[in-house]
Design an enzyme around this catalytic site. Structure first.
Site, PDB file in Angstrom:
ATOM      1  N   ARG A 120       0.883  -1.182   0.000  1.00  0.00           N
ATOM      2  CA  ARG A 120       0.000   0.000   0.000  1.00  0.00           C
ATOM      3  C   ARG A 120       0.908   1.216   0.000  1.00  0.00           C
ATOM      4  NH1 ARG A 120      -5.383   1.342   3.470  1.00  0.00           N
ATOM      5  NH2 ARG A 120      -6.141  -0.097   1.870  1.00  0.00           N
ATOM      6  N   HIS A 148      -7.272   0.690  -6.577  1.00  0.00           N
ATOM      7  CA  HIS A 148      -7.498  -0.182  -5.415  1.00  0.00           C
ATOM      8  C   HIS A 148      -8.131  -1.472  -5.946  1.00  0.00           C
ATOM      9  CE1 HIS A 148      -7.816  -1.426  -1.402  1.00  0.00           C
ATOM     10  NE2 HIS A 148      -8.701  -0.563  -0.917  1.00  0.00           N
ATOM     11  N   CYS A 155     -16.536   1.726   0.304  1.00  0.00           N
ATOM     12  CA  CYS A 155     -15.365   0.864   0.532  1.00  0.00           C
ATOM     13  C   CYS A 155     -14.896   0.920   1.981  1.00  0.00           C
ATOM     14  CB  CYS A 155     -14.239   1.284  -0.405  1.00  0.00           C
ATOM     15  SG  CYS A 155     -13.751   3.005  -0.187  1.00  0.00           S
ATOM     16  N   ARG A 200     -14.152  -8.671   1.183  1.00  0.00           N
ATOM     17  CA  ARG A 200     -12.706  -8.433   0.999  1.00  0.00           C
ATOM     18  C   ARG A 200     -11.940  -9.675   1.452  1.00  0.00           C
ATOM     19  NH1 ARG A 200     -10.605  -3.226   1.114  1.00  0.00           N
ATOM     20  NH2 ARG A 200      -8.700  -4.302   0.544  1.00  0.00           N
TER      21      ARG A 200
END
Ligand code: CP
Ligand code: NVA
Length: 315
Positions: A112, A139, A274, A302
């Protein structure tokens, strides 16, 4: 994105457009199996990643991405090693040196970062799979979980209408690319000055042309949510843009997903985000906690979709 099915083992995931539609289906198929097994017993009888390890280089904070990858690796029989900002890339050590060390220690990397170029360099240098865990450009793990969630809820993706309300940001970019590839109509309602990246839009347009999908842009959220199956929003200020927060709050004030906007979309529309959410800014608590919210199912997915990705890339 093509319709070809390649092998996913050893590949990187920097953009959702790195995967063909058939490869995404393969990930979704594995995710469905893992989700079913996990929901039944919270265990996998034959953990497919026993002995594997994953390094997680995070230059920004995270709840979902970090915990779903770490817990996901443990549930699959492997180990994840979290490396916060200062320990790693850039200031302390060159990205290429990080890559050439980690490839000798572990089987995969989730990164990230701020600039997308950092994950691109990491992937170019490392001989093991590199997964983009969010950059300012994309993303992809989020979009995979989002489209999986939409399909699970609607039973289809072709022709589904998603209206993204707010900033044409990383989350929008990945959703537009994947939604376009899956034949969805992806609309963006945004204020002037907060348009998405032009090269991403061009890529998404060509994916939409091939799949029968469509991209729509406008400034009026009420006009754009009419007939939508999904109303999607994200933070007005993404990580790394904090200096612009006040200016952004002013620019986006008319772009809040509230009960009135959900009513304009209709009773069957669902709300997605999200997360992390800024309650009272881009979304109200009444929508987040209300009957139209799909937000926490979306978040749960996720875990399942990323576990599937790990299995496909690293098993
Ligand atoms: N949606 C998402 O990626 O959340 P985190 O920033 O908490 O990982
Ligand atoms: N657009 C947000 C997404 C967080 C998951 C950000 O980049 O901060």
């Amino acid at each position: 994105m093509t319709s070809e099915l390649g092998t996913l083992r050893g590949r990187d995931l920097l953009s959702v457009a790195d995967l063909s539609a058939a490869e995404v289906e393969q990930v979704f198929g594995t995710a469905e199996t893992l989700k079913r097994e996990f929901r039944e017993t919270r265990r996998h009888a034959r953990p497919p990643l026993t002995g594997r390890s994953l390094a997680m280089l995070f230059q920004k904070p995270s709840l979902r991405t970090r915990v779903t990858f770490e817990a996901g690796m443990a549930q699959l029989g492997g180990t994840a090693i979290y490396l916060p900002e200062d320990a790693v890339m850039g200031a302390r050590e060159a990205v290429r040196d990080v890559a050439h060390n980690l490839e000798r220690f572990v089987d995969g990397i989730v990164a990230r970062t701020g600039p997308h170029a950092v994950v691109v360099e990491l992937a170019a240098q490392a001989s093991i799979p590199v997964i983009n865990g969010l950059t300012l450009r994309e993303h992809p793990c989020q979009a995979l979980a989002d489209v999986f969630t939409i399909r699970e809820r609607l039973g289809r993706s072709d022709g589904a209408v998603i209206t993204f309300v707010g900033d044409g940001n990383n989350v929008y970019h990945s959703l537009a690319l994947l939604g376009a590839a899956f034949g969805m109509e992806v609309r963006l309602a945004h204020p002037a000055g907060y348009s998405p990246n032009e090269s991403i839009v061009a890529r998404a347009q060509s994916l939409a042309e091939a799949s029968g999908g469509r991209l729509v842009f406008g400034s009026d959220p009420y006009e754009l949510v009419a007939g939508a199956d999904v109303v999607y929003t994200d933070a007005w200020t993404s990580m790394g843009q904090e200096a612009e927060a006040e200016e952004r709050r002013d620019a986006f004030v008319a772009y809040q997903v509230d009960d009135r906007l959900m009513a304009a979309a209709g009773p069957d529309a669902v709300a997605m985000h999200c997360l992390p959410a800024h309650r009272g800014e881009e979304i109200t608590s009444s929508v987040m906690d209300g009957p139209q919210s799909l937000i926490f199912e979306q978040s749960e997915n996720r875990l399942h979709v990323q576990k599937a990705l790990l299995v496909e890339l690293m098993a």
